[in-house]
Design an enzyme around this catalytic site. Structure first.
Site, PDB file in Angstrom:
ATOM      1  N   ASP A 110       0.824  -1.379  -0.041  1.00  0.00           N
ATOM      2  CA  ASP A 110       0.037  -0.092  -0.064  1.00  0.00           C
ATOM      3  C   ASP A 110       0.880   1.283  -0.182  1.00  0.00           C
ATOM      4  O   ASP A 110       1.968   1.214   0.299  1.00  0.00           O
ATOM      5  CB  ASP A 110      -1.032   0.135   1.273  1.00  0.00           C
ATOM      6  CG  ASP A 110      -0.429   0.193   2.632  1.00  0.00           C
ATOM      7  OD1 ASP A 110       0.268   1.148   2.621  1.00  0.00           O
ATOM      8  OD2 ASP A 110      -0.557  -0.625   3.496  1.00  0.00           O
ATOM      9  N   VAL A 111       0.310   2.462  -0.256  1.00  0.00           N
ATOM     10  CA  VAL A 111       0.958   3.683  -0.467  1.00  0.00           C
ATOM     11  C   VAL A 111       1.884   4.001   0.738  1.00  0.00           C
ATOM     12  O   VAL A 111       2.939   4.718   0.490  1.00  0.00           O
ATOM     13  CB  VAL A 111       0.108   4.621  -0.917  1.00  0.00           C
ATOM     14  CG1 VAL A 111      -1.047   5.123   0.475  1.00  0.00           C
ATOM     15  CG2 VAL A 111       0.549   5.803  -1.317  1.00  0.00           C
TER      16      VAL A 111
END
Length: 318
Positions: A110-111
């Site tokens: 994820d970011v």
């Protein structure tokens, strides 16, 4: 009899098998002018023409394909997507360009997560490594914020109920910390969305930092900077292939790529050397002309020249 179309396209690096199955079902792929269906088998020859959205795809026969794998140090803030409508940075931006193929990400981060992310030109390899049935171990370094006791550790080891089913860490090891900020290393054998964060949140603990440090036996390379990548050698590539029961490779493009970089570096050095030599000759010529001109000037001109020299010297920093 041929081979399934999705496997051919995945192996050629046009996406993971799941991605390709989706685009075949959407009717976007054709073989020799005929729209393909999921499950179609194809015998690839030199005359075979496979198109995606009308664009001819590069398809090499199986013996011509060389599996390549990159280890990438994903920084926080990069998205695991090829294109972002908002123009934000993605993990594909810094990867080396390929001709006739493309990099396929092995899973996602994820970011806000950093660390090891593998890429390969073999979509079938990527698909098998990601599949939960293979139980390939992933290790993460986690900094957590909150009160942690033995009961919470036992819960995380035995399993907790998440929205998408039960989950647990295979191992949890304490790594140290200060105050209520503590570091742990945890391992999982699947890659559900934000699974590490959700497990800790399920026992009332917040994750403030998350770094993937290992995938299978492939560690995040020491000394690799954030946003940097390195290509795995033949031994490491074949470890991953054997892990998911794929045939081993006998050749690698790694030495070829190193040779190309060495040639490019030598070309740059020669260009710089030529530029230096030309510049040196030009400077020498100007100095010779200046000396000849100075013999025709009277001595009174020397003082202004010296003043000009002082004026053109380094300026004081304000």
């Amino acid at each position: 009899m041929g081979e399934k179309l999705q496997k051919i396209l995945a192996r050629a690096g046009h996406g993971s098998r799941r991605e390709i199955e989706a685009i075949i079902q959407q009717g976007r792929v054709s073989v020799d002018g005929k729209v393909s269906k999921l499950g179609d088998r194809v015998e690839v020859t030199q005359s075979t023409k496979i198109r995606l959205d009308g664009h001819l795809l590069s398809i090499k026969e199986s013996e011509e394909n060389v599996c390549r794998v990159l280890a990438y140090y994903k920084p926080e803030g990069e998205l695991c997507t090829r294109n972002d409508p908002e123009g934000r940075p993605t993990v594909f931006d810094r990867l080396p360009k390929l001709r006739g193929s493309r990099w396929v990400a092995v899973g996602r981060l994820d970011v806000n997560t950093s660390g090891l992310l593998l890429f390969t030109t073999d979509g079938e390899l990527a698909n098998r490594l990601m599949h939960p049935s293979r139980e390939v171990e992933r290790e993460y370094a986690v900094r957590v914020f909150g009160q942690i006791d033995d009961d919470k550790i036992k819960q995380l080891s035995r399993g907790v109920q998440l929205e998408d089913g039960p989950a647990a860490f295979r191992t949890i090891s304490y790594q140290g910390g200060e105050g209520i900020n503590q570091w742990y290393n945890v391992t999982l054998t699947e890659g559900r969305n934000r699974e590490v964060r959700r497990l800790w949140e399920a026992v009332g603990v917040q994750v403030s930092r998350l770094i993937r440090v290992r995938y299978g036996d492939i560690n995040l390379p020491k000394g690799l900077p954030r946003g940097g990548w390195t290509e795995l050698d033949l031994k490491a590539t074949n470890y991953l292939r054997e892990l998911v029961e794929l045939d081993v490779e006998t050749v690698s493009k790694l030495p070829v790529e190193k040779d190309r970089r060495r040639v490019k570096a030598n070309q740059i050095r020669r260009a710089v050397k030529r530029h230096t030599e030309v510049s040196g000759r030009q400077v020498a010529g100007r100095q010779g002309s200046a000396r000849k001109g100075s013999t025709r000037q009277n001595v009174g001109n020397a003082a202004p020249a010296a003043t000009a020299s002082r004026r053109s010297g380094p300026k004081k920093r304000g």
